[in-house]
Design a protein around this motif. Sequence first.
Motif, PDB file in Angstrom:
ATOM      1  N   VAL A  14      64.106  69.905  62.590  1.00 60.65           N
ATOM      2  CA  VAL A  14      64.513  69.163  63.772  1.00 60.65           C
ATOM      3  C   VAL A  14      66.129  68.879  63.615  1.00 60.65           C
ATOM      4  O   VAL A  14      66.631  68.749  64.641  1.00 60.65           O
ATOM      5  CB  VAL A  14      63.538  68.077  63.938  1.00 60.65           C
ATOM      6  CG1 VAL A  14      64.029  66.966  62.613  1.00 60.65           C
ATOM      7  CG2 VAL A  14      63.729  67.447  65.340  1.00 60.65           C
ATOM      8  N   GLU A  15      66.488  68.733  62.449  1.00 58.31           N
ATOM      9  CA  GLU A  15      67.825  68.459  62.295  1.00 58.31           C
ATOM     10  C   GLU A  15      68.839  69.393  62.856  1.00 58.31           C
ATOM     11  O   GLU A  15      69.900  69.235  63.723  1.00 58.31           O
ATOM     12  CB  GLU A  15      68.310  67.867  60.801  1.00 58.31           C
ATOM     13  CG  GLU A  15      67.657  66.971  60.254  1.00 58.31           C
ATOM     14  CD  GLU A  15      68.376  65.515  61.067  1.00 58.31           C
ATOM     15  OE1 GLU A  15      69.382  65.647  61.688  1.00 58.31           O
ATOM     16  OE2 GLU A  15      67.605  64.390  60.902  1.00 58.31           O
ATOM     17  N   LEU A  18      68.479  69.603  66.639  1.00 57.57           N
ATOM     18  CA  LEU A  18      69.160  68.431  67.335  1.00 57.57           C
ATOM     19  C   LEU A  18      70.733  68.746  67.364  1.00 57.57           C
ATOM     20  O   LEU A  18      71.436  68.697  68.351  1.00 57.57           O
ATOM     21  CB  LEU A  18      68.990  67.176  66.730  1.00 57.57           C
ATOM     22  CG  LEU A  18      67.649  66.596  66.873  1.00 57.57           C
ATOM     23  CD1 LEU A  18      67.581  65.410  65.574  1.00 57.57           C
ATOM     24  CD2 LEU A  18      67.358  65.954  68.247  1.00 57.57           C
ATOM     25  N   VAL A  40      72.622  60.097  67.439  1.00 55.10           N
ATOM     26  CA  VAL A  40      71.628  60.937  67.045  1.00 55.10           C
ATOM     27  C   VAL A  40      71.477  61.289  65.595  1.00 55.10           C
ATOM     28  O   VAL A  40      70.682  61.275  64.989  1.00 55.10           O
ATOM     29  CB  VAL A  40      71.448  62.167  68.203  1.00 55.10           C
ATOM     30  CG1 VAL A  40      70.582  63.170  67.488  1.00 55.10           C
ATOM     31  CG2 VAL A  40      71.063  61.528  69.534  1.00 55.10           C
ATOM     32  N   ARG A  46      63.028  59.651  61.638  1.00 54.19           N
ATOM     33  CA  ARG A  46      62.337  60.929  62.438  1.00 54.19           C
ATOM     34  C   ARG A  46      60.995  60.801  62.315  1.00 54.19           C
ATOM     35  O   ARG A  46      60.454  61.967  62.419  1.00 54.19           O
ATOM     36  CB  ARG A  46      63.000  62.241  61.571  1.00 54.19           C
ATOM     37  CG  ARG A  46      64.509  62.230  61.663  1.00 54.19           C
ATOM     38  CD  ARG A  46      65.328  62.467  62.832  1.00 54.19           C
ATOM     39  NE  ARG A  46      66.663  62.489  62.681  1.00 54.19           N
ATOM     40  CZ  ARG A  46      67.862  62.238  63.363  1.00 54.19           C
ATOM     41  NH1 ARG A  46      67.319  61.135  64.106  1.00 54.19           N
ATOM     42  NH2 ARG A  46      69.085  62.526  63.281  1.00 54.19           N
ATOM     43  N   ARG A  48      59.174  60.338  64.850  1.00 57.45           N
ATOM     44  CA  ARG A  48      58.423  60.974  66.258  1.00 57.45           C
ATOM     45  C   ARG A  48      58.548  62.424  66.160  1.00 57.45           C
ATOM     46  O   ARG A  48      57.569  63.110  66.467  1.00 57.45           O
ATOM     47  CB  ARG A  48      59.066  60.242  67.284  1.00 57.45           C
ATOM     48  CG  ARG A  48      59.010  58.893  67.456  1.00 57.45           C
ATOM     49  CD  ARG A  48      59.881  57.936  68.114  1.00 57.45           C
ATOM     50  NE  ARG A  48      59.620  56.360  68.170  1.00 57.45           N
ATOM     51  CZ  ARG A  48      59.725  56.109  66.986  1.00 57.45           C
ATOM     52  NH1 ARG A  48      60.402  56.316  66.073  1.00 57.45           N
ATOM     53  NH2 ARG A  48      59.436  54.554  66.994  1.00 57.45           N
ATOM     54  N   PRO A  49      59.523  63.114  65.920  1.00 59.02           N
ATOM     55  CA  PRO A  49      59.468  64.787  65.674  1.00 59.02           C
ATOM     56  C   PRO A  49      58.466  65.001  64.547  1.00 59.02           C
ATOM     57  O   PRO A  49      57.965  66.073  64.779  1.00 59.02           O
ATOM     58  CB  PRO A  49      60.819  64.906  65.297  1.00 59.02           C
ATOM     59  CG  PRO A  49      61.759  63.449  64.804  1.00 59.02           C
ATOM     60  CD  PRO A  49      61.144  62.714  65.545  1.00 59.02           C
ATOM     61  N   GLU A  74      62.954  62.761  69.937  1.00 60.65           N
ATOM     62  CA  GLU A  74      64.065  62.203  69.081  1.00 60.65           C
ATOM     63  C   GLU A  74      65.429  61.965  69.919  1.00 60.65           C
ATOM     64  O   GLU A  74      65.791  60.570  69.834  1.00 60.65           O
ATOM     65  CB  GLU A  74      64.143  62.870  67.912  1.00 60.65           C
ATOM     66  CG  GLU A  74      65.201  62.120  66.832  1.00 60.65           C
ATOM     67  CD  GLU A  74      64.541  61.223  66.274  1.00 60.65           C
ATOM     68  OE1 GLU A  74      65.500  60.151  65.634  1.00 60.65           O
ATOM     69  OE2 GLU A  74      63.371  60.603  66.394  1.00 60.65           O
ATOM     70  N   HIS A  77      64.235  58.668  71.926  1.00 67.27           N
ATOM     71  CA  HIS A  77      64.221  57.736  70.861  1.00 67.27           C
ATOM     72  C   HIS A  77      65.376  57.162  70.594  1.00 67.27           C
ATOM     73  O   HIS A  77      65.828  55.957  70.766  1.00 67.27           O
ATOM     74  CB  HIS A  77      63.692  57.929  69.565  1.00 67.27           C
ATOM     75  CG  HIS A  77      63.353  57.154  68.485  1.00 67.27           C
ATOM     76  ND1 HIS A  77      62.998  55.840  69.040  1.00 67.27           N
ATOM     77  CD2 HIS A  77      63.958  56.846  67.457  1.00 67.27           C
ATOM     78  CE1 HIS A  77      63.072  54.875  67.880  1.00 67.27           C
ATOM     79  NE2 HIS A  77      63.754  55.742  66.809  1.00 67.27           N
ATOM     80  N   ALA A  78      66.420  58.211  70.387  1.00 68.48           N
ATOM     81  CA  ALA A  78      68.030  57.750  70.301  1.00 68.48           C
ATOM     82  C   ALA A  78      68.529  57.204  71.535  1.00 68.48           C
ATOM     83  O   ALA A  78      69.188  56.144  71.291  1.00 68.48           O
ATOM     84  CB  ALA A  78      68.877  58.919  69.781  1.00 68.48           C
ATOM     85  N   ALA A 187      54.577  61.618  71.188  1.00 73.52           N
ATOM     86  CA  ALA A 187      55.019  62.703  70.138  1.00 73.52           C
ATOM     87  C   ALA A 187      53.711  63.498  69.801  1.00 73.52           C
ATOM     88  O   ALA A 187      53.972  64.793  69.644  1.00 73.52           O
ATOM     89  CB  ALA A 187      55.730  61.776  68.996  1.00 73.52           C
TER      90      ALA A 187
END
Length: 293
Positions: A14-15, A18, A40, A46, A48-49, A74, A77-78, A187
């Motif tokens: 996920v990082e 993003l 972010v 993290r 939710r992801p 995410e 969320h951010a 999510a």
Amino acid sequence: MQAEPRLARWLQRVEARLEAALPASDQSPQGLHRAMRHAVLGGGKRLRPLLVYAAGAATGADESLLDAPAAAVELVHAFSLVHDDLPAMDDDDLRRGRPTVHVAFDEATAILAGDALQALAFTVLAEETRAHDGLRVGWLACLAQATGAAGMCGGQALDMDGTGNALALAELERLHALKTGALIRAAVRLGALAGHADAATLAALDDYASALGLAFQIRDDLLDIEASSEQLGKTAGKDAAQAKSTYPALLGVDGARQALRVQADGMVDALGRLAGDTSALLALGRLAVERQH
């Protein structure tokens, strides 16, 4: 989190997604893009992801399909944190151990950054060509409902209306079921939709996610009075300072801890109705209940 080895790999996925989705900081308008990246990429649990990936694993989804919804949830969320921290709302100057976006930049940039992050979330879903059209529409509808007046934004409005007032327990539960719980439920559902979950599976996962959302909030309320700002990465004691209704305020600390145990048991019971691999969902439930920040 070490007990579930897949979580570290999912975090890396996920990082990377993003980072790929966000505009470069040297692209114009640079101030807006830097603010988006500040919001972010500044760390965070993290949760939710990770729930997207864990629900996908429980329903047999192709993991490559989960990167887009994990990143999208995410980003939303951010966006919510950027706006929640604004002077017109919770008026906070610390988030994840760093200055909030309106402090690091300015209030107008923070508003625009939040708006842009929300739009980017839906762009990420709409442009995921590995998903068939029906799945993309399902994702978009799920995340939109969780974000808007029937979900997170509605919960934030209830929170603002309730500040300074003593809410009944049922009112507090409804507030947090929308403000915090809606995006957590989304999510889980985003991952399950990628796994083509049937109605019974979706119902069990919704029950798990609802319990998780309340557990997360109860633990948050307890940490607000038990932990320091350094531990939390945000300002401790804000709930009391703003005269907000919380679970400890309504139930007492011991009552709030008992309510937390009830929700933890509810998560386990809901997952017991599933036939798939729920180990990652169980691990994330424990994280929500036992976290120290």
